[in-house]
Design an enzyme around this catalytic site. Structure first.
Site, PDB file in Angstrom:
ATOM      1  N   ALA A  59      42.250  61.781  -3.837  1.00  0.00           N
ATOM      2  CA  ALA A  59      42.114  63.162  -4.320  1.00  0.00           C
ATOM      3  C   ALA A  59      42.521  64.102  -3.188  1.00  0.00           C
ATOM      4  O   ALA A  59      42.513  63.726  -2.010  1.00  0.00           O
ATOM      5  CB  ALA A  59      40.672  63.406  -4.736  1.00  0.00           C
ATOM      6  N   GLY A  71      40.523  58.256  -4.405  1.00  0.00           N
ATOM      7  CA  GLY A  71      41.098  58.290  -5.756  1.00  0.00           C
ATOM      8  C   GLY A  71      42.293  57.361  -5.906  1.00  0.00           C
ATOM      9  O   GLY A  71      42.586  56.881  -7.008  1.00  0.00           O
ATOM     10  N   GLU A 122      40.799  54.128  -6.574  1.00  0.00           N
ATOM     11  CA  GLU A 122      40.226  54.193  -7.933  1.00  0.00           C
ATOM     12  C   GLU A 122      41.318  54.107  -9.004  1.00  0.00           C
ATOM     13  O   GLU A 122      41.128  53.496 -10.058  1.00  0.00           O
ATOM     14  CB  GLU A 122      39.401  55.489  -8.087  1.00  0.00           C
ATOM     15  CG  GLU A 122      38.103  55.415  -7.281  1.00  0.00           C
ATOM     16  CD  GLU A 122      37.433  56.765  -7.088  1.00  0.00           C
ATOM     17  OE1 GLU A 122      38.144  57.738  -6.752  1.00  0.00           O
ATOM     18  OE2 GLU A 122      36.209  56.858  -7.253  1.00  0.00           O
ATOM     19  N   GLU A 154      35.101  58.219   0.834  1.00  0.00           N
ATOM     20  CA  GLU A 154      34.497  59.497   0.435  1.00  0.00           C
ATOM     21  C   GLU A 154      33.283  59.891   1.268  1.00  0.00           C
ATOM     22  O   GLU A 154      33.109  61.064   1.596  1.00  0.00           O
ATOM     23  CB  GLU A 154      34.097  59.459  -1.055  1.00  0.00           C
ATOM     24  CG  GLU A 154      35.249  59.525  -2.021  1.00  0.00           C
ATOM     25  CD  GLU A 154      35.850  58.172  -2.362  1.00  0.00           C
ATOM     26  OE1 GLU A 154      35.560  57.175  -1.665  1.00  0.00           O
ATOM     27  OE2 GLU A 154      36.598  58.100  -3.345  1.00  0.00           O
TER      28      GLU A 154
HETATM   29  N1  COA Z   1      44.561  65.007   0.464  1.00  0.00           N
HETATM   30  C1  COA Z   1      45.417  65.963   0.894  1.00  0.00           C
HETATM   31  N2  COA Z   1      46.314  65.738   1.857  1.00  0.00           N
HETATM   32  C2  COA Z   1      46.332  64.523   2.419  1.00  0.00           C
HETATM   33  C3  COA Z   1      45.470  63.483   2.014  1.00  0.00           C
HETATM   34  C4  COA Z   1      44.557  63.779   0.988  1.00  0.00           C
HETATM   35  N3  COA Z   1      43.722  62.857   0.497  1.00  0.00           N
HETATM   36  N4  COA Z   1      45.725  62.400   2.781  1.00  0.00           N
HETATM   37  C5  COA Z   1      46.726  62.733   3.603  1.00  0.00           C
HETATM   38  N5  COA Z   1      47.100  64.007   3.403  1.00  0.00           N
HETATM   39  C6  COA Z   1      48.136  64.774   4.082  1.00  0.00           C
HETATM   40  C7  COA Z   1      47.759  65.144   5.499  1.00  0.00           C
HETATM   41  O1  COA Z   1      46.974  66.319   5.513  1.00  0.00           O
HETATM   42  C8  COA Z   1      49.106  65.352   6.112  1.00  0.00           C
HETATM   43  O2  COA Z   1      49.622  66.611   5.685  1.00  0.00           O
HETATM   44  P1  COA Z   1      50.358  67.598   6.745  1.00  0.00           P
HETATM   45  O3  COA Z   1      51.509  66.772   7.262  1.00  0.00           O
HETATM   46  O4  COA Z   1      50.769  68.757   5.921  1.00  0.00           O
HETATM   47  O5  COA Z   1      49.360  67.880   7.786  1.00  0.00           O
HETATM   48  C9  COA Z   1      49.955  64.288   5.431  1.00  0.00           C
HETATM   49  O6  COA Z   1      49.284  63.942   4.242  1.00  0.00           O
HETATM   50  C10 COA Z   1      50.093  63.017   6.288  1.00  0.00           C
HETATM   51  O7  COA Z   1      48.792  62.561   6.585  1.00  0.00           O
HETATM   52  P2  COA Z   1      48.311  62.213   8.071  1.00  0.00           P
HETATM   53  O8  COA Z   1      46.839  62.244   8.111  1.00  0.00           O
HETATM   54  O9  COA Z   1      49.027  63.066   9.063  1.00  0.00           O
HETATM   55  O10 COA Z   1      48.854  60.712   8.192  1.00  0.00           O
HETATM   56  P3  COA Z   1      48.265  59.565   9.105  1.00  0.00           P
HETATM   57  O11 COA Z   1      49.251  58.446   9.059  1.00  0.00           O
HETATM   58  O12 COA Z   1      47.881  60.081  10.459  1.00  0.00           O
HETATM   59  O13 COA Z   1      46.895  59.073   8.420  1.00  0.00           O
HETATM   60  C11 COA Z   1      45.539  58.440   6.528  1.00  0.00           C
HETATM   61  C12 COA Z   1      46.950  58.465   7.163  1.00  0.00           C
HETATM   62  C13 COA Z   1      45.674  57.916   5.109  1.00  0.00           C
HETATM   63  C14 COA Z   1      44.640  57.472   7.328  1.00  0.00           C
HETATM   64  C15 COA Z   1      44.929  59.856   6.556  1.00  0.00           C
HETATM   65  O14 COA Z   1      45.877  60.757   6.013  1.00  0.00           O
HETATM   66  C16 COA Z   1      43.666  59.990   5.734  1.00  0.00           C
HETATM   67  O15 COA Z   1      42.616  59.531   6.176  1.00  0.00           O
HETATM   68  N6  COA Z   1      43.741  60.627   4.586  1.00  0.00           N
HETATM   69  C17 COA Z   1      42.600  60.905   3.751  1.00  0.00           C
HETATM   70  C18 COA Z   1      42.220  59.694   2.926  1.00  0.00           C
HETATM   71  C19 COA Z   1      40.928  59.957   2.182  1.00  0.00           C
HETATM   72  O16 COA Z   1      39.896  60.190   2.742  1.00  0.00           O
HETATM   73  N7  COA Z   1      41.004  59.919   0.851  1.00  0.00           N
HETATM   74  C20 COA Z   1      39.893  60.099  -0.011  1.00  0.00           C
HETATM   75  C21 COA Z   1      39.768  61.488  -0.448  1.00  0.00           C
HETATM   76  S1  COA Z   1      38.283  61.707  -1.393  1.00  0.00           S
END
Ligand code: COA
Length: 250
Positions: free
Chosen positions: A63, A108, A111, A131
């Site tokens: 999400a 998500g 999910e 989450e």
């Molecule tokens: N929602 C919105 N944007 C997201 C996202 C999410 N769930 N996950 C990643 N992004 C965005 C980042 O903000 C970043 O955007 P930007 O370049 O404009 O700053 C882009 O995607 C790349 O992500 P980044 O974090 O820089 O990549 P990374 O390789 O360093 O890390 C993850 C990858 C997946 C480990 C990390 O992005 C992450 O933890 N994301 C969230 C996952 C999460 O918690 N999901 C559950 C949500 S309830």
């Protein structure tokens, strides 16, 4: 569609979440596109659906955290309802849906994969429900579907820790059906989809319903439902032809 790329090849539909700059995170626009696509898929003649994410890094990072950072309970409820509508409709679709998990499948994203019937993954796939690290519980069915797929102890471990697991560990838990090399994941998924598309769509649809209903019903009810469903299969031309062909070959 802006965020969903839809490719049709014979009776197989491949849906690619196309928001690579945000690791295919699913905001409301993505979810609304899923809803209008499902309106078609529920009626059209497609036989197997594949869902994957664009780019080498992510199936879907879940999400949209940027959106969620600024909303309150009322909007959160709407977002959850939207997520549940999409995932429930995928789960109930009367045709097989396969997730080709090509990287991160978090929150998500995990999910979404859980709502699919079959999950294939590349070795670099990382699945998880992070989450609680953001102060929320899973909200698009994670607590319920994870519980049913891998059991309560493993589900609680993943949800409480928020840890990401690689494809190999996910496979050992039964969360992933099979692992394919990254470069052949999609080709292998399509080959599998093509193979099952040759089988009776009616029989597959009814089998999917029976297995799904079976997870939430007692054995006796599930077995009864199977008997009646089996009998209904004998009303189709498709069944007649398939059996006639088998006999004719002999
Ligand atoms: N929602 C919105 N944007 C997201 C996202 C999410 N769930 N996950 C990643 N992004 C965005 C980042 O903000 C970043 O955007 P930007 O370049 O404009 O700053 C882009 O995607 C790349 O992500 P980044 O974090 O820089 O990549 P990374 O390789 O360093 O890390 C993850 C990858 C997946 C480990 C990390 O992005 C992450 O933890 N994301 C969230 C996952 C999460 O918690 N999901 C559950 C949500 S309830």
């Amino acid at each position: 569609m802006t965020y969903l790329k839809v490719e049709r090849e014979e009776e197989i539909v491949q849906i690619t979440i196309n928001r690579q700059d945000k690791l295919n995170a699913m905001n409301l626009d993505v979810m609304n596109e899923f809803i209008s696509l499902l309106d078609d898929l529920e009626k059209d003649s497609s036989k197997v659906i594949i869902i994957t994410g664009d780019g080498p890094k992510a199936f879907s990072a879940g999400a949209d955290i940027e959106y969620m950072s600024s909303i309150g309970p009322a909007e959160a409820e709407k977002y959850a309802l939207c997520g549940h509508e999409v995932l429930n409709r995928i789960e109930k679709l009367e045709k097989p849906v396969i997730a080709a998990v090509n990287g991160y499948a978090l929150g998500g994203g995990c999910e979404l994969a859980l709502s699919c019937d079959i999950r294939f993954a590349s070795p670099n796939a990382q699945l998880g429900q992070p989450e609680v690290t953001l102060g929320i519980c899973p909200g698009w069915g994670g607590t319920q579907r994870l519980l049913r797929i891998i059991g309560p102890a493993r589900a609680k471990d993943l949800i409480f820790s928020g840890r990401k697991i690689l494809a190999e560990e996910a496979f050992s838990m039964g969360l992933i059906n099979k692992i394919f090399p990254s470069e052949s994941l999609l080709a292998e998924t399509r080959a599998y989809a093509k193979a099952i598309s040759k089988n009776s769509s009616f029989a597959i649809g009814i089998s999917k319903m029976l297995v799904n209903r079976g997870t939430d019903t007692n054995l006796d009810t599930g077995l009864k439902l199977e008997i009646y469903s089996w009998a209904v299969c004998f009303s189709t031309k498709d069944r007649e032809e398939r059996m006639r062909k088998f006999i004719a070959k002999k």
